[in-house]
Design a protein around this motif. Structure first.
Motif, PDB file in Angstrom:
ATOM      1  N   GLN A  59       0.830  -1.208   0.000  1.00  0.00           N
ATOM      2  CA  GLN A  59       0.000   0.000   0.000  1.00  0.00           C
ATOM      3  C   GLN A  59       0.864   1.258   0.000  1.00  0.00           C
ATOM      4  N   LEU A  60       1.944   1.243   0.757  1.00  0.00           N
ATOM      5  CA  LEU A  60       2.855   2.395   0.761  1.00  0.00           C
ATOM      6  C   LEU A  60       3.543   2.571  -0.595  1.00  0.00           C
ATOM      7  N   SER A  61       3.887   1.457  -1.213  1.00  0.00           N
ATOM      8  CA  SER A  61       4.508   1.509  -2.538  1.00  0.00           C
ATOM      9  C   SER A  61       3.543   2.094  -3.567  1.00  0.00           C
ATOM     10  N   LYS A  62       2.327   1.613  -3.533  1.00  0.00           N
ATOM     11  CA  LYS A  62       1.304   2.088  -4.469  1.00  0.00           C
ATOM     12  C   LYS A  62       1.081   3.598  -4.322  1.00  0.00           C
ATOM     13  N   LEU A  63       1.068   4.059  -3.068  1.00  0.00           N
ATOM     14  CA  LEU A  63       0.887   5.480  -2.803  1.00  0.00           C
ATOM     15  C   LEU A  63       2.067   6.296  -3.319  1.00  0.00           C
ATOM     16  N   ALA A  64       3.285   5.779  -3.138  1.00  0.00           N
ATOM     17  CA  ALA A  64       4.480   6.494  -3.602  1.00  0.00           C
ATOM     18  C   ALA A  64       4.509   6.621  -5.117  1.00  0.00           C
ATOM     19  N   VAL A  65       4.093   5.550  -5.806  1.00  0.00           N
ATOM     20  CA  VAL A  65       4.042   5.598  -7.271  1.00  0.00           C
ATOM     21  C   VAL A  65       2.991   6.595  -7.734  1.00  0.00           C
ATOM     22  N   LEU A 317      -4.110  -3.488 -24.260  1.00  0.00           N
ATOM     23  CA  LEU A 317      -4.806  -4.761 -24.429  1.00  0.00           C
ATOM     24  C   LEU A 317      -5.813  -4.925 -23.301  1.00  0.00           C
ATOM     25  N   PRO A 318      -7.002  -5.391 -23.591  1.00  0.00           N
ATOM     26  CA  PRO A 318      -8.027  -5.504 -22.554  1.00  0.00           C
ATOM     27  C   PRO A 318      -7.619  -6.415 -21.407  1.00  0.00           C
ATOM     28  N   GLU A 319      -6.720  -7.382 -21.672  1.00  0.00           N
ATOM     29  CA  GLU A 319      -6.307  -8.316 -20.634  1.00  0.00           C
ATOM     30  C   GLU A 319      -5.306  -7.702 -19.659  1.00  0.00           C
ATOM     31  N   ARG A 320      -4.671  -6.576 -20.018  1.00  0.00           N
ATOM     32  CA  ARG A 320      -3.586  -6.022 -19.205  1.00  0.00           C
ATOM     33  C   ARG A 320      -3.789  -4.530 -18.982  1.00  0.00           C
ATOM     34  N   LYS A 321      -4.825  -4.173 -18.245  1.00  0.00           N
ATOM     35  CA  LYS A 321      -5.096  -2.770 -18.002  1.00  0.00           C
ATOM     36  C   LYS A 321      -3.996  -2.160 -17.136  1.00  0.00           C
ATOM     37  N   LYS A 322      -3.630  -0.939 -17.485  1.00  0.00           N
ATOM     38  CA  LYS A 322      -2.527  -0.279 -16.802  1.00  0.00           C
ATOM     39  C   LYS A 322      -2.977   0.307 -15.466  1.00  0.00           C
ATOM     40  N   PHE A 323      -2.088   0.308 -14.494  1.00  0.00           N
ATOM     41  CA  PHE A 323      -2.344   0.922 -13.200  1.00  0.00           C
ATOM     42  C   PHE A 323      -2.629   2.406 -13.394  1.00  0.00           C
ATOM     43  N   LYS A 324      -3.467   2.968 -12.540  1.00  0.00           N
ATOM     44  CA  LYS A 324      -3.933   4.353 -12.694  1.00  0.00           C
ATOM     45  C   LYS A 324      -2.797   5.360 -12.706  1.00  0.00           C
ATOM     46  N   GLY A 325      -1.735   5.095 -11.951  1.00  0.00           N
ATOM     47  CA  GLY A 325      -0.616   6.025 -11.949  1.00  0.00           C
ATOM     48  C   GLY A 325      -0.044   6.182 -13.350  1.00  0.00           C
ATOM     49  N   TRP A 333      10.599   2.294  -8.117  1.00  0.00           N
ATOM     50  CA  TRP A 333       9.830   2.341  -6.872  1.00  0.00           C
ATOM     51  C   TRP A 333       9.499   0.938  -6.346  1.00  0.00           C
ATOM     52  N   THR A 334       9.627  -0.066  -7.195  1.00  0.00           N
ATOM     53  CA  THR A 334       9.084  -1.381  -6.833  1.00  0.00           C
ATOM     54  C   THR A 334      10.062  -2.542  -6.938  1.00  0.00           C
ATOM     55  N   THR A 335      11.146  -2.376  -7.673  1.00  0.00           N
ATOM     56  CA  THR A 335      11.923  -3.541  -8.116  1.00  0.00           C
ATOM     57  C   THR A 335      13.423  -3.362  -7.935  1.00  0.00           C
ATOM     58  N   MET A 336      14.091  -4.476  -7.654  1.00  0.00           N
ATOM     59  CA  MET A 336      15.551  -4.530  -7.690  1.00  0.00           C
ATOM     60  C   MET A 336      15.965  -5.724  -8.552  1.00  0.00           C
ATOM     61  N   PHE A 337      16.998  -5.522  -9.323  1.00  0.00           N
ATOM     62  CA  PHE A 337      17.618  -6.620 -10.079  1.00  0.00           C
ATOM     63  C   PHE A 337      19.022  -6.792  -9.516  1.00  0.00           C
ATOM     64  N   ILE A 338      19.310  -7.980  -8.988  1.00  0.00           N
ATOM     65  CA  ILE A 338      20.594  -8.232  -8.341  1.00  0.00           C
ATOM     66  C   ILE A 338      21.399  -9.211  -9.182  1.00  0.00           C
ATOM     67  N   THR A 339      22.546  -8.782  -9.646  1.00  0.00           N
ATOM     68  CA  THR A 339      23.386  -9.621 -10.489  1.00  0.00           C
ATOM     69  C   THR A 339      24.045 -10.708  -9.646  1.00  0.00           C
ATOM     70  N   TRP A 340      24.568 -11.695 -10.309  1.00  0.00           N
ATOM     71  CA  TRP A 340      25.167 -12.850  -9.634  1.00  0.00           C
ATOM     72  C   TRP A 340      26.263 -12.451  -8.648  1.00  0.00           C
ATOM     73  N   ASP A 341      26.968 -11.329  -8.940  1.00  0.00           N
ATOM     74  CA  ASP A 341      28.093 -10.930  -8.089  1.00  0.00           C
ATOM     75  C   ASP A 341      27.731  -9.816  -7.116  1.00  0.00           C
ATOM     76  N   GLY A 342      26.431  -9.421  -7.063  1.00  0.00           N
ATOM     77  CA  GLY A 342      26.000  -8.495  -6.026  1.00  0.00           C
ATOM     78  C   GLY A 342      25.770  -7.062  -6.444  1.00  0.00           C
ATOM     79  N   HIS A 343      25.879  -6.739  -7.721  1.00  0.00           N
ATOM     80  CA  HIS A 343      25.534  -5.391  -8.172  1.00  0.00           C
ATOM     81  C   HIS A 343      24.011  -5.245  -8.222  1.00  0.00           C
ATOM     82  N   VAL A 344      23.525  -4.075  -7.830  1.00  0.00           N
ATOM     83  CA  VAL A 344      22.087  -3.824  -7.768  1.00  0.00           C
ATOM     84  C   VAL A 344      21.683  -2.869  -8.881  1.00  0.00           C
ATOM     85  N   ARG A 345      20.709  -3.289  -9.669  1.00  0.00           N
ATOM     86  CA  ARG A 345      20.158  -2.468 -10.754  1.00  0.00           C
ATOM     87  C   ARG A 345      18.651  -2.348 -10.549  1.00  0.00           C
TER      88      ARG A 345
END
Length: 419
Positions: A59-65, A317-325, A333-345
Motif C-alpha cells: 500500500q505504501l509503494s502504491k501510494l508512492a508511485v 490490451l483488454p487483458e492487461r489494463k494499466k495501473f492508474k498512476g 519504486w518497486t523492483t531490484m535486479f541483483i546480479t550474480w556478483d552483487g551489483h544492484v540495478r
C-alpha cells in the motif's frame, strides 16, 4: 488487536521491530557454506505477520508511485535474482551469450550467485511479494537453486524462474512441484524443430519436450495445482506467425500462459545490426495488431492466458489494463535486479549499477540518493539513463503494481482458507 496496531506502524518502526523478531523466524541457514534442509511449514502467527507486513508495504509503494514521490518509505515489492550468468545455450537473439565470448579462465564459480550474496538480501524477505530467480543465464546451472527457492517459499514469497528447460532433471522436476514453486517459464521461441534449434543453438527440441512432459506428469501425480507453467517466445520475423500454434500447444498440454516478447533493442553496435535484420517490420506489427483481437478470443476459448507486452504501437490490451498512476515505469519504486556478483540495478534491461552488496547493505542501496535521483528522472521526464531511454523508445508498458496486487489477493485467499 496486535496485528491491527502493527498495520499502522511506520516502515522504520516495522524494521526495528522485525530485527528483533527475525532472529526467531529466520534461522542460521547461512552460517554454513551451503543451505541445509529447513522445515517448509511456518505457524499461523508467522503467516499472519508476513501477510500484514507485505500488505502494508504494498500500500505504501502504491501510494508512492501514485504521488510520484522519490523519497520512499517502503521496501521493494519484487526482486530479480540472477542465479546464473552462465548458460548452456547460445541463442541467436541473446546479447549476453551470442555476441560475447565466454571467458573460461575465470573459474567454475564465476557467474554463479553464491549463498553469501543470497544472505545479503534476506532483510527484504518479510516485505517481498515476488522473487524471480533469473537473469542473463540458465538457473539450473546454479547448484543452490532449489535451496534458494525453498527459503523464499518459507517466507510466503511468490517465486518463479525462466529456463530453457534442457538441463531439467527428473528429480529436480519433482522437487520443484513439492516446493510449490509458483511459476516456471520455458523459453521455446518455435514449435518447429528445425527453427527452434536454429534459434536456440546447442538445444535439442526432443529433450525439451521430454522434460516438459515429465514435469507435467509430476505435477499431476503430486496434485501440484500451485505451480503454473508458462511458455515464452521472443517474436522475430522468422517465428511471429506461430502465435496461434503456441496457444493451441499450451491448451493441449495444460500450460497456463503464453508470453510473447519482442526482440529487445539493446544498445550495442553488433547487436543492433542483428536487431535491424530480425525485428518485426512495421508491416509485421500492423498485421499483428489486426490479429490480436482474434488471438485473444482464441486463447479465451482454450482457457490460456495470453500475454503480449513491450510492443511499439500495440497498447491497451483488454487483458492487461494499466495501473492508474501515469508513471511510464514504476520499477525504480518497486523492483531490484541483483546480479550474480552483487551489483544492484533497477531491472534486467538497465545495466547501471546503483550499489554493490559486497560494499553496502541492501537497505542502504534501496534508500540511496542514486535510486532517488533515478526516480526523479522518471517523474520529470528528463531521463538521462541510456538504458531507460532505450527501453521507453520500445513503448514499454508497466503492469507491476497490478501483478503484485494479484499475488497479494491470492495469498490472502490462501491464508483465509487455512486460518
Amino acid at each position: 488487536m496486535f496485528f491491527k496496531l502493527f498495520l499502522f506502524l511506520m516502515p522504520r518502526k516495522v524494521k526495528e521491530f522485525f530485527k528483533k523478531l527475525i532472529k526467531n523466524i529466520l534461522r542460521d541457514e547461512f552460517d554454513k557454506k551451503y543451505l541445509p534442509e529447513v522445515e517448509m511449514k511456518i505457524d499461523r502467527t508467522e503467516q499472519k505477520l508476513f501477510h500484514q507486513i507485505k500488505n502494508q508495504n504494498f500500500q505504501l509503494s502504491k501510494l508512492a508511485v501514485t504521488d510520484k514521490n522519490s523519497k520512499i518509505q517502503h521496501y521493494p515489492l519484487s526482486v530479480y535474482l540472477e542465479t546464473s550468468l552462465k548458460c548452456n545455450l547460445k541463442c541467436i537473439m541473446c546479447p549476453g551469450h551470442s555476441f560475447n565470448k565466454e571467458d573460461k579462465t575465470k573459474g567454475q564459480d564465476f557467474g554463479i550467485l553464491s549463498p553469501e550474496i543470497f544472505k545479503k538480501i534476506t532483510p527484504l524477505f518479510p516485505y517481498l511479494d515476488r522473487c524471480i530467480l533469473s537473469g542473463d543465464g540458465e538457473p539450473f546451472l546454479n547448484m543452490h537453486l532449489l535451496k534458494y527457492l525453498k527459503e523464499l517459499k518459507r517466507h510466503q514469497i511468490f517465486v518463479g524462474f525462466i529456463t530453457n528447460g534442457i538441463l531439467l532433471k527428473k528429480e529436480t522436476a519433482t522437487k520443484l512441484i513439492e516446493l510449490g514453486v509458483d511459476q516456471i517459464t520455458f523459453s521455446i521461441d518455435s514449435l518447429e524443430k528445425e527453427l527452434y534449434e536454429k534459434i536456440r543453438v546447442n538445444a535439442k527440441f526432443e529433450i525439451l519436450m521430454e522434460n516438459i512432459k515429465y514435469l507435467f506428469s509430476e505435477k499431476e501425480r503430486l496434485n501440484g495445482l500451485k505451480t503454473n507453467i508458462t511458455i515464452a517466445a521472443v517474436l522475430m520475423r522468422s517465428n511471429y506467425k506461430e502465435m496461434r500454434k503456441f496457444i493451441k500447444f499450451a491448451s493441449d498440454w495444460g500450460i497456463n500462459q503464453v508470453l510473447f516478447n519482442p526482440l529487445i533493442r539493446y544498445p550495442d553496435d553488433r547487436y543492433l545490426r542483428f536487431y535491424d535484420d530480425n525485428c518485426l517490420t512495421e508491416e509485421n506489427l500492423q498485421n499483428l495488431k489486426t490479429e490480436i483481437p482474434d488471438l485473444i478470443d482464441y486463447s479465451r476459448k482454450l482457457r490460456v492466458d495470453f500475454v503480449l507486452a513491450f510492443f511499439p504501437g500495440i497498447r491497451d490490451l483488454p487483458e492487461r489494463k494499466k495501473f492508474k498512476g501515469d508513471i511510464i515505469c514504476s520499477e525504480p519504486w518497486t523492483t531490484m535486479f541483483i546480479t550474480w556478483d552483487g551489483h544492484v540495478r533497477t531491472c534486467c534491461l538497465n545495466e547501471t549499477s546503483l550499489g554493490f552488496l559486497k560494499e553496502d547493505s541492501i537497505e542502504n542501496i534501496w534508500f540511496s540518493k542514486k535510486y532517488q535521483d533515478l526516480r526523479d528522472e522518471i517523474t520529470s521526464g528528463k531521463i538521462v539513463n541510456p538504458f531507460c531511454v532505450n527501453c521507453i523508445k520500445t513503448s514499454r508498458q508497466d503492469f507491476i503494481i497490478n501483478e503484485i496486487e494479484k499475488i497479494l489477493f491470492s495469498m490472502r485467499e490462501f491464508l483465509e482458507q487455512t486460518w
